[in-house]
Design an enzyme around this catalytic site. Structure first.
Site, PDB file in Angstrom:
ATOM      1  CG  HIS A 120      -3.510  -3.422   3.059  1.00 56.84           C
ATOM      2  ND1 HIS A 120      -2.431  -3.353   4.071  1.00 56.84           N
ATOM      3  CD2 HIS A 120      -4.174  -2.352   3.254  1.00 56.84           C
ATOM      4  CE1 HIS A 120      -2.235  -1.763   4.331  1.00 56.84           C
ATOM      5  NE2 HIS A 120      -3.461  -1.382   2.979  1.00 56.84           N
ATOM      6  CD  GLU A 156      -1.211  -6.132   5.946  1.00 58.80           C
ATOM      7  OE1 GLU A 156      -1.075  -4.555   5.850  1.00 58.80           O
ATOM      8  OE2 GLU A 156      -1.368  -6.334   4.721  1.00 58.80           O
ATOM      9  CB  CYS A 202      -0.958   0.191   1.406  1.00 55.52           C
ATOM     10  SG  CYS A 202      -2.362   0.721   1.309  1.00 55.52           S
TER      11      CYS A 202
END
Length: 510
Positions: A168, A170, A79
């Site tokens: 993202h 994660e 990002c």
């Protein structure tokens, strides 16, 4: 040398999640502020650039000189990290008032090992305002979404690749996110995935032996997971050179002091139990403010601990059960985080006692602490214990502290926890406890009108306590608990259940 991955933190709310995903692959990683200097040493396998609440085009944007390490080591920009690479290396990043937030579909433009396993229309999670419009020279676009032309891109022609993504991986909402980390760290960066509980315990014991030598260590125990596992690592390394102190501050759970001392004796730990209940009760008399209560308890603990530690000749070290979230918070991007609450610890003791600090668990998350404890064969009854606040029941009694209030809450809490265990719910819950509210209400018992106390029950689900959701306990079990507390704990005529999440609420009430 231990392999590691560095995560440069630009202030993203998801930075800890990146670390957790890397650790799930049994790869050791550390989070450091984006502006902290680091060396490209032999054990360093890759660098990950986190997201950020800032725009790369803002005057106050967080920036660093990427030329120091880009193309000299594998780099993954996530990002803001992806936007920073584009901005600094000659691409174009456009700012927008419109923020793209939520689920999106990834559309592949090029096949690449990095995105292997991502199927057409794979779900990803977006959280950004800026968009990358042009990538730098010697980079290639790998994927897009319906709303942005560049969702993933990579460098070409360099020995060490740079991969950048606008989404993202994660977060849970990105399907195959863990696989993306695996492809980058294992397939591209060559990490070996050998950071296991077994390797951590062995390396820690060897390091502690070397560090401490023949010195003595004193450590305060709480009966909780962190301090117990830290003490056992020290015990395995230095044996009877470790001296432990367990203080009864009068604010522990029901019969906890005796139970914990008994469990420690069975583990071979060298523990001194100190009954200091009255000292704490006297110091807390008439105090209702939560911060004042914490500070009074902290000071009283230090006074008691110092007096006990001074009885042990030749102590050079103070052991602490600090874990990684504590470390991260103290070295955040903008300095120490704003104080939500002061923590009860041994602050000030190292200076007062002229001791060095040893923290065997400072690189572990809570679940990793439990895995290390299991590797050392610590009993599940200790490893499975719910977290308990340092100030104990003082911050679960809203208002001033008295011995009778503590006794009332201990009984109510004991009933609550026992029912969770009886119905096999205890280990499904991250943390549970009863809270005594400074609220009295009208009730009826038999033919008599009562005006008595209210107890709130709190139970949350979490992985590491940083965020938490309220636990959906069965209604019939809550009814049993409420009935038992009201019928057997004199002074309580009403029980309520807390259904608040963290954030915005905290797990504890004070």
């Amino acid at each position: 040398m231990q392999e590691k991955v560095l995560i440069l933190d630009f202030g993203s709310q998801y930075t800890q999640l990146i670390a957790r995903r890397v650790r799930e692959l049994e790869i050791y990683c550390e989070i450091i502020p984006y502006n902290k200097e680091f060396e490209l040493e032999d054990g360093l396998k890759a660098v990950i650039l986190s997201g950020s609440p800032y725009s790369v085009n803002e005057e106050k944007a967080l920036k660093l000189d990427l030329q120091r390490f880009l193309h000299q080591i594998p780099v993954l920009g996530i990002c803001y990290g992806a936007q920073l690479v584009a901005s600094q290396m000659g691409g174009n990043v456009a700012s927008s008032d419109k923020r793209e937030y939520g689920k999106a579909k990834l559309e592949m433009l090029e096949e690449d090992v990095f995105l292997k396993g991502f199927k057409e229309d794979a779900q990803i999670w977006m959280s950004h305002g800026d968009s990358i419009l042009e990538i730098p020279t010697n980079f290639k676009v790998l994927a897009k979404t319906e709303s942005i032309p560049i969702a993933a891109y990579k460098s070409e022609g360099f020995d060490h690749p740079t991969y950048c993504i606008q989404f993202h991986p994660e977060v849970y909402h990105t399907t195959k996110g863990i696989e993306l980390f695996r492809h980058f760290l294992v397939d591209l960066a060559g990490c070996k995935c050998n950071w296991t509980p077994q390797s951590f315990v062995k390396q820690s014991i060897d390091a502690l032996k070397s560090k401490i030598g023949s010195d003595k260590v004193v450590m305060g125990l709480s009966g909780g997971v962190d301090s117990t596992v830290a003490a056992m690592l020290l015990h395995e390394a230095i044996g009877d050179q470790l001296h432990c102190i367990f203080v009864d501050n009068g604010l522990l759970r029901y019969q906890e002091f005796d139970e914990v001392l008994e469990s420690y004796n069975g583990m071979g730990l060298n523990v001194s139990g100190v009954d200091a209940k009255q000292l704490f009760y006297d110091a807390l008399k008439g105090v209702s403010d939560p911060e004042k209560k914490r500070k009074i308890i902290g000071k009283a603990f230090i006074d008691v601990f110092e007096a006990e530690a001074n009885k042990i000749p030749g102590v050079a070290w103070l052991g602490q059960g600090t874990i990684y979230p504590d470390v991260i918070e103290s070295v955040s991007v903008h300095g120490p985080s704003a104080t939500i609450k002061s923590h009860h610890n041994v602050g000030g003791l190292p200076e007062r006692l002229n001791l060095k600090i040893v923290e065997p668990l400072r690189n572990l998350f809570k679940d990793e602490v439990r895995k290390a404890g299991k590797e050392m064969q610590i009993k599940q009854s200790i490893l499975g214990r719910h977290p308990f606040p340092g100030p104990g029941l003082a911050i679960r009694i809203l208002g001033d502290i008295t011995e009778s209030k503590v006794a009332l809450l201990q009984k109510a809490d004991h009933i609550y926890i026992n029912y969770l265990k009886k119905h096999n719910l205890y280990e499904e819950v991250w943390q549970a406890g009863a809270i005594l509210l400074p609220v009295k209400s009208v009730g009826v018992m038999g033919d008599e009108r009562t005006y008595e106390n209210t107890v709130a029950l709190r139970a949350v689900s979490s992985t590491d306590g940083m965020t938490a959701d309220w636990s959906r306990l069965p209604m019939d079990v809550l009814a049993e608990i409420s009935n038992e507390i009201i019928n057997t704990v004199k002074g309580v005529n009403r029980v309520v259940y807390d259904i608040s999440t963290k954030p915005p609420a905290t797990i504890e009430w004070e």
